[in-house]
Design a protein around this motif. Structure first.
Motif, PDB file in Angstrom:
ATOM      1  N   THR A 193       0.459  -1.028  -0.005  1.00 52.82           N
ATOM      2  CA  THR A 193      -0.024   0.158   0.133  1.00 52.82           C
ATOM      3  C   THR A 193       0.212   0.907   0.068  1.00 52.82           C
ATOM      4  N   VAL A 194       0.323   2.017  -0.539  1.00 53.26           N
ATOM      5  CA  VAL A 194       1.118   3.646  -0.843  1.00 53.26           C
ATOM      6  C   VAL A 194       0.100   4.936   0.457  1.00 53.26           C
ATOM      7  N   HIS A 195       0.775   5.207   1.434  1.00 52.59           N
ATOM      8  CA  HIS A 195      -0.047   5.939   2.108  1.00 52.59           C
ATOM      9  C   HIS A 195       0.730   7.718   1.700  1.00 52.59           C
ATOM     10  N   ALA A 196      -0.873   8.125   1.741  1.00 49.80           N
ATOM     11  CA  ALA A 196       0.057   9.075   2.082  1.00 49.80           C
ATOM     12  C   ALA A 196      -1.201  10.042   2.728  1.00 49.80           C
ATOM     13  N   VAL A 197      -0.406  11.613   3.109  1.00 48.67           N
ATOM     14  CA  VAL A 197      -1.576  12.304   3.574  1.00 48.67           C
ATOM     15  C   VAL A 197      -1.825  14.028   2.781  1.00 48.67           C
ATOM     16  N   THR A 198      -2.807  14.633   2.890  1.00 46.20           N
ATOM     17  CA  THR A 198      -3.249  15.854   2.121  1.00 46.20           C
ATOM     18  C   THR A 198      -3.447  16.785   3.110  1.00 46.20           C
ATOM     19  N   GLN A 199      -4.521  17.243   2.579  1.00 36.39           N
ATOM     20  CA  GLN A 199      -5.182  18.291   3.485  1.00 36.39           C
ATOM     21  C   GLN A 199      -6.734  18.757   3.360  1.00 36.39           C
ATOM     22  N   HIS A 200      -7.058  18.222   2.590  1.00 36.43           N
ATOM     23  CA  HIS A 200      -8.060  17.638   2.125  1.00 36.43           C
ATOM     24  C   HIS A 200      -8.673  16.487   1.436  1.00 36.43           C
ATOM     25  N   THR A 201     -10.132  16.015   1.445  1.00 32.31           N
ATOM     26  CA  THR A 201     -11.254  15.177   0.504  1.00 32.31           C
ATOM     27  C   THR A 201     -10.247  15.702  -1.493  1.00 32.31           C
ATOM     28  N   ALA A 202     -10.619  16.896  -1.455  1.00 35.94           N
ATOM     29  CA  ALA A 202     -10.044  17.331  -3.244  1.00 35.94           C
ATOM     30  C   ALA A 202      -8.707  16.974  -2.947  1.00 35.94           C
ATOM     31  N   ALA A 203      -7.875  17.492  -2.432  1.00 35.30           N
ATOM     32  CA  ALA A 203      -5.914  16.733  -2.079  1.00 35.30           C
ATOM     33  C   ALA A 203      -6.011  15.527  -2.709  1.00 35.30           C
ATOM     34  N   ALA A 204      -6.715  14.631  -1.591  1.00 34.91           N
ATOM     35  CA  ALA A 204      -6.552  13.482  -2.143  1.00 34.91           C
ATOM     36  C   ALA A 204      -6.636  12.581  -2.539  1.00 34.91           C
ATOM     37  N   ASP A 205      -8.126  13.095  -3.548  1.00 35.70           N
ATOM     38  CA  ASP A 205      -8.744  12.696  -4.492  1.00 35.70           C
ATOM     39  C   ASP A 205      -7.615  12.712  -5.929  1.00 35.70           C
ATOM     40  N   ALA A 206      -6.662  13.678  -5.847  1.00 33.37           N
ATOM     41  CA  ALA A 206      -5.295  14.347  -7.013  1.00 33.37           C
ATOM     42  C   ALA A 206      -4.761  13.353  -6.474  1.00 33.37           C
ATOM     43  N   PHE A 207      -4.470  13.450  -5.389  1.00 37.39           N
ATOM     44  CA  PHE A 207      -2.959  12.548  -5.699  1.00 37.39           C
ATOM     45  C   PHE A 207      -3.010  11.074  -5.868  1.00 37.39           C
ATOM     46  N   ARG A 208      -4.177  10.506  -5.487  1.00 35.72           N
ATOM     47  CA  ARG A 208      -4.573   9.549  -5.985  1.00 35.72           C
ATOM     48  C   ARG A 208      -4.741   9.471  -7.772  1.00 35.72           C
ATOM     49  N   THR A 209      -5.107  11.012  -8.793  1.00 33.54           N
ATOM     50  CA  THR A 209      -5.212  10.631  -9.736  1.00 33.54           C
ATOM     51  C   THR A 209      -4.047  10.792 -10.336  1.00 33.54           C
TER      52      THR A 209
END
Length: 556
Positions: free
Chosen positions: A42-58
């Protein structure tokens, strides 16, 4: 092995519409290298908010990630501390130290990385960082020994200020490990076809020797061109060879473009100088193949590490660079290229303190401050011309140094070699957390942040009264779903997309009051499924719009 996560912010990587600058190029490279070389299913990440989380997945998907992706956010109730060690793209951690207090500072480590350390914003960021609940199991990665010296000095001054100002017995500081930036070396492999195409495209014959620079075309923030023009003009006149200079990059200011073009004509008339837009994808990838030597006359304090000579060595080019901060950590003198002596005034004189004072009080803005420091930075033109001349006149030496540079970069600066150093740092910081004592316990009333104050406590002197248990509540009118929607269109709740509670329990509360009123708040609490906090919030909202009335009964 300690679990790790990368903090993702879209401004820290290259993307359409953003200026191409060193920190974004480094951020893009690190993201690719991290995703490729960090182990696990699994690749783990942290973002400021959910929109950035979606951008990271993209973004991760476009970079070929097939593994599961788990993202936590700093905003909201998510416990991001389970990620272990979180790598941030700058020297600070945003508001993560304060957010971490909610879950336990000993649960994770925060790790930043240096880029430019000379701007006012970065210097003030270090000041704020020292006042945040940072622990000694956190870290700021310094990309060179010189940058480590800068950060250590700055933090020592901040610690001295805190001790003198507040009488502090201790000032917790993050660790300052030295780990270089990395690259994906396979991106810079040269090709004969690309060499021919680039040289034909930019007018360099087979007998020409092409010296190349790469970076933003700015004399103040990157590299002053005059020493290079002077040195290359001497080389061109003495060698009898056609010497070309490819200045690959871009400029955001017309006055900088003019400075470079007029300087080249005036100071290097014997050199064929071409200004090439380095933002073109084809150019950035293949221009290295067309060159013979790489250089960049950096002489400003904004530079900290310098990825481009590492990229040049990966492409098999010998490099001639100033002996300046991070370059001395990446270039092996006489083996992968040449380092040119640089000088500044000795420290401790009034002139330096005057520059610092003018920068601090705003007399000189950042660019003028850089200019004043740069005017007192010397790059040895004589040594520069000798080194460039040696390489221009010796094709065998160019090839030998180029091959040595490729091996050097693969061994020390490919992400395959650098990412394990990040993982080892995560393990070291995790060991520090074992049995550690947190330096900043919760404040009185359980607050974890001095700015995190109950507004109804902080502003309690504003209203004339507070809601009381014996206040009498009566119904003024019924409220249905349609009427609530219409009301929200007028009161701003729809506009600002924030509600104290969902519509259903609010409507149920209004119906319950209509059926049982008059009754006290205390009596309402005994028959309502809502908590005291929800009841008070709902009641005050309904009263605000005259749907219920609240009348005090006790003495005031």
């Amino acid at each position: 092995m300690t679990k790790t996560a990368i903090f993702f912010h879209s401004d820290a990587i290259e993307s359409e519409g953003k200026d191409l600058v060193g920190r974004r190029s480094a951020g893009q490279s690190f993201l690719r290298g991290y995703l490729e070389h960090v182990p696990g299913d699994t690749v783990h990440a942290v973002t400021q908010h959910t929109a950035a989380a979606d951008a990271f997945r993209t973004v991760a998907g476009t970079l070929g990630v097939k593994r599961d992706i788990a993202v936590a956010t700093l905003r909201g109730p998510h416990d991001f501390t389970e990620k272990g060690a979180i790598f941030f793209p700058g020297p600070g951690y945003l508001d993560a130290p304060w957010r971490r207090q909610r879950f336990g500072a000993e649960r994770c480590s925060l790790v930043g990385i240096t880029h430019t350390m000379s701007t006012r914003r970065v210097m003030e960021g270090l000041h704020r960082l020292m006042l945040e609940p940072v622990e000694d199991w956190d870290a700021i990665i310094c990309t060179s020994r010189a940058v480590h010296d800068v950060v250590a000095q700055q933090m020592a001054l901040e610690a001295e200020y805190i001790q003198q100002r507040f009488g502090a017995a201790r000032v917790p500081m993050p660790q300052l490990p030295v780990i270089p930036l990395g690259i994906n070396t396979s991106d810079f492999v040269q090709g004969a076809k690309q060499r021919k195409e680039m040289r034909q495209r930019f007018g360099a014959g087979d007998d020409a020797v092409v010296v190349m620079t790469m970076g933003r075309i700015t004399s103040i923030e990157k590299a002053h061109p005059v020493p290079l023009f002077l040195a290359l003009e001497e080389v061109a006149q003495n060698s009898g060879k056609p010497v070309h200079l490819w200045m690959v990059g871009w400029s955001s200011r017309e006055d900088e473009t003019k400075l470079h073009t007029t300087g080249a004509k005036a100071l290097a008339p014997s050199v064929t100088v071409s200004f090439i837009d380095g933002r073109e994808a084809d150019v950035r990838r293949h221009i290295w193949s067309g060159a013979d030597i790489f250089t960049l006359p950096v002489d400003n304090i904004q530079e900290t590490f310098g990825l481009v000579p590492v990229e040049a060595m990966a492409a098999g080019l010998p490099v001639v660079m100033p002996n300046w901060n991070g370059f001395r950590d990446t270039i092996v003198q006489g083996e992968t290229g040449f380092l040119i002596p640089t000088r500044m005034p000795d420290a401790g004189h009034k002139s330096g303190m005057r520059l610092a004072e003018r920068f601090a009080d705003g007399t000189d803005d950042y660019l003028r401050f850089l200019s004043l420091v740069q005017q007192q930075t010397h790059l040895d033109v004589r040594a520069y011309a000798d080194a460039l001349g040696t390489l221009v006149n010796d094709a065998d030496l160019r090839a030998e140094m180029g091959q040595a540079g490729q091996m050097h970069v693969r061994r020390h600066f490919d992400w395959a070699a650098v990412v394990p150093q990040y993982l080892a740092l995560a393990d070291e910081l995790a060991a520090r957390r074992v049995g550690a004592t947190v330096s900043t316990p919760p404040l009185r009333r359980g607050a974890v942040n001095p700015l995190e104050v109950d507004p109804f406590a902080l502003y309690r002197s504003y209203p004339s009264d507070a809601l009381q248990p014996d206040d009498l509540i009566t119904s003024r009118k019924a409220l249905d779903a349609q009427a609530l929607v219409a009301l929200d269109e007028l009161n701003g709740r729809t506009l600002y997309r924030r509600k104290i509670m969902p519509d259903a329990p609010l409507l149920a509360l209004a119906d319950q009051i209509l059926a049982n009123a008059p009754l006290t708040l205390e009596a309402l609490e005994t028959i309502s499924p809502l908590s005291t906090e929800q009841l008070q919030a709902g009641l005050l909202f309904l009263a605000k719009y005259d749907l219920v009335s609240i009348a005090p009964q006790g003495p005031k």
